[in-house]
Scaffold this motif. Structure first.
Motif, PDB file in Angstrom:
ATOM      1  N   HIS A 117      53.852  24.194   5.923  1.00  0.00           N
ATOM      2  CA  HIS A 117      53.872  25.495   6.028  1.00  0.00           C
ATOM      3  C   HIS A 117      52.465  25.726   5.034  1.00  0.00           C
ATOM      4  CE1 HIS A 117      57.938  27.315   6.818  1.00  0.00           C
ATOM      5  NE2 HIS A 117      58.152  25.970   7.308  1.00  0.00           N
ATOM      6  N   PRO A 118      51.470  26.270   5.738  1.00  0.00           N
ATOM      7  CA  PRO A 118      50.400  26.397   4.802  1.00  0.00           C
ATOM      8  C   PRO A 118      50.155  27.291   3.746  1.00  0.00           C
ATOM      9  CG  PRO A 118      50.002  27.271   7.078  1.00  0.00           C
ATOM     10  CD  PRO A 118      51.263  26.641   7.036  1.00  0.00           C
ATOM     11  N   GLY A 119      49.614  26.943   2.755  1.00  0.00           N
ATOM     12  CA  GLY A 119      49.747  27.871   1.578  1.00  0.00           C
ATOM     13  C   GLY A 119      48.305  29.151   1.708  1.00  0.00           C
ATOM     14  N   PRO A 120      48.296  29.731   0.595  1.00  0.00           N
ATOM     15  CA  PRO A 120      47.478  30.872   0.899  1.00  0.00           C
ATOM     16  C   PRO A 120      45.945  30.270   0.959  1.00  0.00           C
ATOM     17  CG  PRO A 120      48.487  30.759  -1.367  1.00  0.00           C
ATOM     18  CD  PRO A 120      49.256  29.950  -0.370  1.00  0.00           C
ATOM     19  N   ILE A 121      45.848  29.169   0.535  1.00  0.00           N
ATOM     20  CA  ILE A 121      44.462  28.768   0.520  1.00  0.00           C
ATOM     21  C   ILE A 121      43.936  28.620   2.006  1.00  0.00           C
ATOM     22  CG2 ILE A 121      44.806  26.097   0.773  1.00  0.00           C
ATOM     23  CD1 ILE A 121      42.467  25.984  -1.437  1.00  0.00           C
ATOM     24  N   PHE A 122      44.623  28.735   2.773  1.00  0.00           N
ATOM     25  CA  PHE A 122      44.050  28.764   4.323  1.00  0.00           C
ATOM     26  C   PHE A 122      43.691  30.009   4.597  1.00  0.00           C
ATOM     27  CE2 PHE A 122      46.376  24.679   3.957  1.00  0.00           C
ATOM     28  CZ  PHE A 122      45.589  23.852   4.807  1.00  0.00           C
ATOM     29  N   ALA A 123      42.735  30.578   4.170  1.00  0.00           N
ATOM     30  CA  ALA A 123      42.260  31.966   4.562  1.00  0.00           C
ATOM     31  C   ALA A 123      40.751  31.927   4.369  1.00  0.00           C
ATOM     32  CB  ALA A 123      42.570  32.838   3.610  1.00  0.00           C
ATOM     33  N   GLN A 124      40.067  32.932   4.671  1.00  0.00           N
ATOM     34  CA  GLN A 124      38.418  32.595   4.734  1.00  0.00           C
ATOM     35  C   GLN A 124      37.667  33.159   3.478  1.00  0.00           C
ATOM     36  OE1 GLN A 124      38.533  34.834   8.649  1.00  0.00           O
ATOM     37  NE2 GLN A 124      37.217  33.026   9.600  1.00  0.00           N
ATOM     38  N   LEU A 125      38.623  34.161   2.743  1.00  0.00           N
ATOM     39  CA  LEU A 125      37.990  34.710   1.678  1.00  0.00           C
ATOM     40  C   LEU A 125      39.284  34.755   0.629  1.00  0.00           C
ATOM     41  CD1 LEU A 125      35.459  37.459   0.993  1.00  0.00           C
ATOM     42  CD2 LEU A 125      37.325  36.843  -0.723  1.00  0.00           C
ATOM     43  N   ILE A 126      39.103  34.225  -0.498  1.00  0.00           N
ATOM     44  CA  ILE A 126      40.267  33.746  -1.187  1.00  0.00           C
ATOM     45  C   ILE A 126      39.862  34.461  -2.586  1.00  0.00           C
ATOM     46  CG2 ILE A 126      41.641  32.216  -2.710  1.00  0.00           C
ATOM     47  CD1 ILE A 126      41.384  30.473  -0.085  1.00  0.00           C
TER      48      ILE A 126
END
Lengths: 667, 310
Positions: B95-104
């Motif tokens: 389950h990917p965490g919130p880091i798998f986004a383009q802008l954090i």
């Protein structure tokens, strides 16, 4: 195009603190420089003051190292007052050379404890230069000067660090910078040294105590004065003969002539020097030489018997003594001519009276002996011979440590102790001659000296100090008689060391050649040769030497106005050279930079100078904002320059465009 | 095409500027940072618009946005994600965490423990994460805006200098000026404005713009200037340690982005000066003699001391 410059102007400018603190690096250099400048003074300063300076320097270093705060003002004030009081108690004055230097060292120490910022640092640097110079009041020897040069280098390095705290100079870099500056200053120094018009006498008055403590002949003679003096191997003067060195028995360097005797003490008769040489009849060839006299704080100049010329600013008394107009407190060089064989003229009535003067009472046995000679012998020459025979035939000893003499000193010496140094013999001989009716006087000076083969010159030391006699004889005039030579013939032939019964008392350098440690002697002589060159070319470079040197260069006689002009021209030449060099550097840059600099310079003249850190567009925008009527050309020049300087390709057309626009730019 | 793409950058600045009023310079810096593929640290008090800036940027650039609130009990797995056992499939599923986004937006990064901080910072550096032996690439572009509150340091773990170095820029937003504040007070709710913001650019276009950065010309005189700045920072006694080569590279990259943002094909000293405070402010530390000086003062001295070669 859109720019967002309005926000840019809000960039925070560094707030300048009221006074930038000294960096610990600058302080370390400054401390080192001050310690170097003050260190030679430790010899003559009271111990407590040297210790105070050392402790304070250490304390200040510790404060900087640990980041402690400086001591409170009250403590500083107390320290300054205490140090001042200490100097006052020690010297009983605050003025003069010694007390002045002591006070300066004390105040430098106090200032050190106060020094936190740039201003204090600068004050200390200048105090330091003053300390460096004050060392020259004590010694101008070559070693001292070299040492002071080093101190100045360190001081310059400290100064560079104080003025440029963010220059990033580390390690030995400040010293290298200082060295570069000194090297650049050397041509200027030489021009000033050679051409600055020298004036006779000191440039500024020095306190009286500045010249104390110099050993040398005195204008009085008592038993013990000369034998004390010869224990010093200090150089009295050096001489350079134009031709061959005269033989030992002609090396009598004439000094003060003593006429007056009070039973114990011989003293001078005040004679006014004339500004022409005292006439005499010369027999035989002249000896030409130059003398480089060490400072003596006395007016007299030494010359071989008998002097026939006058150095500038000097006069000659009737008894052939040379006197300068001012005491010799600098190394002084003069040219002389003497005639070793001579006949002087008639005796005046006053001279006869002075030459026969005797104390009213005392020394009855000597007077009785002289009266006997006077009765028995008609010719004065025979009476002289009788006295010399007395010295030669009786058991007289030549010694540095004669026994003490009683109240009738001449009787006591002639008939009881019979041990003495040259002053005893000269004194007793002149006494006997006067009592026997022959006019006589005592002459003091130096006898002998040694040649330094390394420099080809002649060294006369204090240990060559001597006293002899002159008697007046009808056929010859004043004739030199050296009674010491009758007792110890080796004194004149081979020097003092060979003649003395107790030579061990003489200092090493006064012992003559050929003994033990000859290599050490040779070393000392090499060093002396260096010192002599230093004396001849640097220290003795006075007004006379300057004129001589400049006319020797082929300029003919030069007066001070011409020297000033030459000096100004030379210094101006150096300045011009520097400007041309800078110009050359500038010209080497590319046309874009030159056009831009011309543009900036033009604006700077109207009070719109480009800040060193201001980029081209920032600058032109600022100009456009303050002079809206110039906005268009200024912006265009800025755009072109930025493009040419920082853009990928600068086309020659753009360069021409920039140059044209800068050329057309009018304020 | 070129003009069109760069027009879009202006559009982004304009749109984000309509949300965060009066902060155009900060927005430009943030955008330059993004163009230079660097990460951004915003240091300011709460309520200054840090979150809004990050959110607005993400929206206008069409980036997938995630916000992570850092707390002292946040664990690395809470950021990176974890493998969870699924009973139906009888296997571990990642389950990917919130880091798998383009802008954090990493909010209040200094509240988390160093372990969690370093998990994020490693991801920032590498552009990938390794969980349970498996390396997973992070999406591209990957841009982190971290915030920290400088005022309240109790119970926090301030980022060590080595971690600070991973942020290309550090900026402060500061209070808005009177005019902007008036507009802010008069205007509507920021959340509604955010929701209405148009997407001005695709991630692909952003990627292309990032690629153009290398085409921005750097002339030798400019390199002279940058080197002079670096050399001065190393020689002067004001700083404890000078700027690293990494800082120099970052400075040049940020200056290129700034020039690109201003549609210039070459870098000027002004571009370097514009980004310098943000790029080196968190990398320079006053030496013991100058402890009382702020980093803004130090950078000001650095700028003032180094001449632009004419």
């Amino acid at each position: 195009m859109r720019w967002s410059w309005k926000n840019r102007s809000r960039r925070t400018k560094p707030a300048k603190p009221p006074e930038a603190p000294l960096s610990s690096l600058a302080l370390a250099w400054l401390l080192a420089a001050l310690v170097l400048a003050a260190a030679p003074h430790a010899v003559e300063l009271p111990v407590w003051l040297s210790a105070l300076f050392a402790v304070v320097a250490g304390w200040r270093g510790f404060i900087a190292l640990r980041g402690l705060s400086l001591p409170p003002r009250g403590l500083l004030l107390a320290l300054a007052l205490l140090a001042g009081a200490g100097v006052l108690i020690d010297y009983r004055t605050l003025f003069g050379r010694d007390a002045g230097v002591a006070l300066m060292v004390a105040m430098a120490a106090c200032k050190l404890l106060e020094t936190g910022g740039l201003r204090d640092g600068v004050v200390l640097v200048f105090l330091g230069y003053l300390l460096v110079m004050s060392n020259l009041l004590y010694s101008q020897e070559i070693l001292m000067v070299a040492y002071l040069f080093a101190a100045v280098l360190v001081m310059l390095a400290a100064q560079a660090l104080i003025h440029r705290p963010h220059s990033g100079l580390r390690g030995w870099a400040p010293l290298r910078l200082a060295g570069g500056m000194v090297l650049q200053a050397i041509p200027v120094m030489l021009v000033l040294f050679i051409l600055f018009p020298r004036i006779p006498g000191p440039l500024w008055g020095l306190p009286k105590d500045a010249y104390k403590g110099r050993t040398g002949l005195s204008d009085e003679m008592m038993p013990g004065t000369v034998s004390e003096l010869v224990r010093s191997d200090t150089v009295a003067f050096r001489a350079r003969f134009a031709a061959a060195t005269p033989p030992p028995n002609q090396r009598y360097w004439r000094g003060p002539v003593l006429w007056r005797f009070d039973g114990r003490r011989w003293s001078r008769h005040e004679e006014l020097p004339a500004n022409t040489p005292t006439p005499f009849v010369a027999e035989g060839a002249a000896v030409d030489y130059s003398v480089i006299l060490e400072p003596s704080n006395r007016r007299w100049l030494f010359a071989l018997d008998l002097p026939a010329s006058l150095p500038p600013r000097a006069g000659m008394t009737a008894s052939f003594q040379l006197l300068r107009d001012q005491p010799i407190n600098e190394v002084y060089r003069y040219e002389m001519r003497s005639y070793p064989h001579y006949r002087t003229g008639e005796l005046t009535a006053a001279e006869r009276f002075r030459g026969l003067q005797l104390p009213a009472r005392g020394d009855p046995r000597a007077r009785a002996l002289a009266a006997q000679w006077r009765e028995r012998m008609t010719r004065p020459e025979d009476r002289v011979g009788a006295a010399l025979a007395l010295f030669r035939e009786q058991a007289f000893y030549y010694t540095l440590t004669p026994p003490l003499l009683g109240p009738d000193s001449v009787d006591d010496f002639l008939f009881r102790t019979r041990q003495g140094f040259c002053e005893h013999y000269a004194s007793a001989f002149v006494f006997l001659m006067r009592a026997a009716g022959v006019p006589a006087r005592v002459v003091t000076g130096y006898q002998g000296g040694e040649t330094n083969d390394l420099g080809g010159y002649f060294i006369v030391r204090q240990s060559d100090a001597h006293a002899w006699a002159e008697v007046w004889l009808a056929e010859r005039g004043w004739a030199r008689v050296d009674p010491t030579a009758a007792v110890a013939p080796g004194r004149v032939r081979e020097g003092l060391y060979a003649a003395l019964a107790d030579p061990g008392l003489l200092p090493f350098l006064a012992r003559g050649g050929g003994g033990e440690y000859e290599w050490l002697r040779q070393l000392a002589l090499s060093w002396d040769s260096l010192n002599n060159s230093w004396n001849e070319w640097a220290l003795a470079y006075g007004p006379d030497r300057q004129k001589e040197f400049l006319s020797g260069l082929g300029f003919g006689p030069v007066d001070w106005a011409e020297m000033t002009v030459a000096m100004t021209v030379a210094l101006g030449g150096f300045g011009l050279l520097a400007v041309v060099w800078r110009w050359g550097q500038r010209g080497a840059r590319d046309p874009v930079a030159r056009a831009w600099q011309r543009f900036c310079a033009r604006l700077a003249r109207r009070g719109l100078a480009r800040g060193a850190h201001e980029g081209p567009l920032d600058f032109t925008e600022r100009v456009a904002a303050s002079r809206p009527e110039l906005a268009a050309p200024v912006r265009e020049i800025g755009r072109l320059y930025a493009l040419l300087r920082y853009g990928p390709t600068g086309s020659p057309a753009d360069v021409r465009q920039l140059r044209r626009r800068v050329g057309q730019f009018r304020l | 095409m070129v003009a069109v793409l760069e027009d879009r950058l202006d559009l982004v600045i304009q749109q984000v500027g309509s949300t965060i009023l009066g902060k155009e310079r900060a927005i430009r810096l943030a955008l330059s940072c993004l163009l230079a593929r660097g990460h951004l640290l915003i240091e300011d008090l709460p309520g200054m618009g840090k979150t809004t800036l990050a959110h607005a940027l993400a929206r206008c650039l069409g980036l997938h946005y995630q916000r992570i609130q850092f707390t002292s009990d946040l664990l690395p797995a809470d950021i990176l994600g974890a493998a969870v056992y699924e009973r139906q499939r009888e296997t571990f599923v990642f389950h990917p965490g919130p880091i798998f986004a383009q802008l954090i937006l990493a909010d209040e990064i200094n509240r988390a423990t160093p372990k969690t901080q370093s998990a994020l910072l490693e991801a920032m550096e590498e552009g990938q994460v390794t969980i349970e032996g498996e390396t997973r690439k992070l999406p591209a572009p990957f841009f982190v805006i971290a915030t920290q509150n400088p005022a309240y340091q109790i119970g926090t773990f301030p980022l060590p200098e080595s971690q600070l170095d991973r942020f290309l820029m550090r900026i402060e937003l500061g209070y808005p000026d009177a005019q902007a504040e008036r507009a802010l007070l008069e205007g509507e709710d920021r959340r509604e404005i955010l929701a209405r913001l148009p997407v001005c650019m695709t991630p692909a276009q952003l990627h292309e713009l990032q690629g153009r950065l290398t085409g921005v010309h750097v002339a030798p005189p400019l390199l002279d200037y940058v080197q002079a700045l670096l050399a001065f920072s190393r020689q002067t006694s004001r700083f404890r340690g000078g700027l690293s080569p990494r800082a120099g590279l970052g400075l040049l990259r940020a200056a290129r982005a700034w020039a690109l943002l201003h549609r210039r094909g070459h870098v000027l000293p002004e571009d370097v000066q514009a980004v310098l405070p943000a790029v080196v402010g968190h990398r320079l530390h006053p030496s013991d003699d100058h402890l009382e000086q702020s980093s803004a003062t130090l950078v000001g001295q650095l700028l003032g001391a180094v001449a632009v070669p004419a």
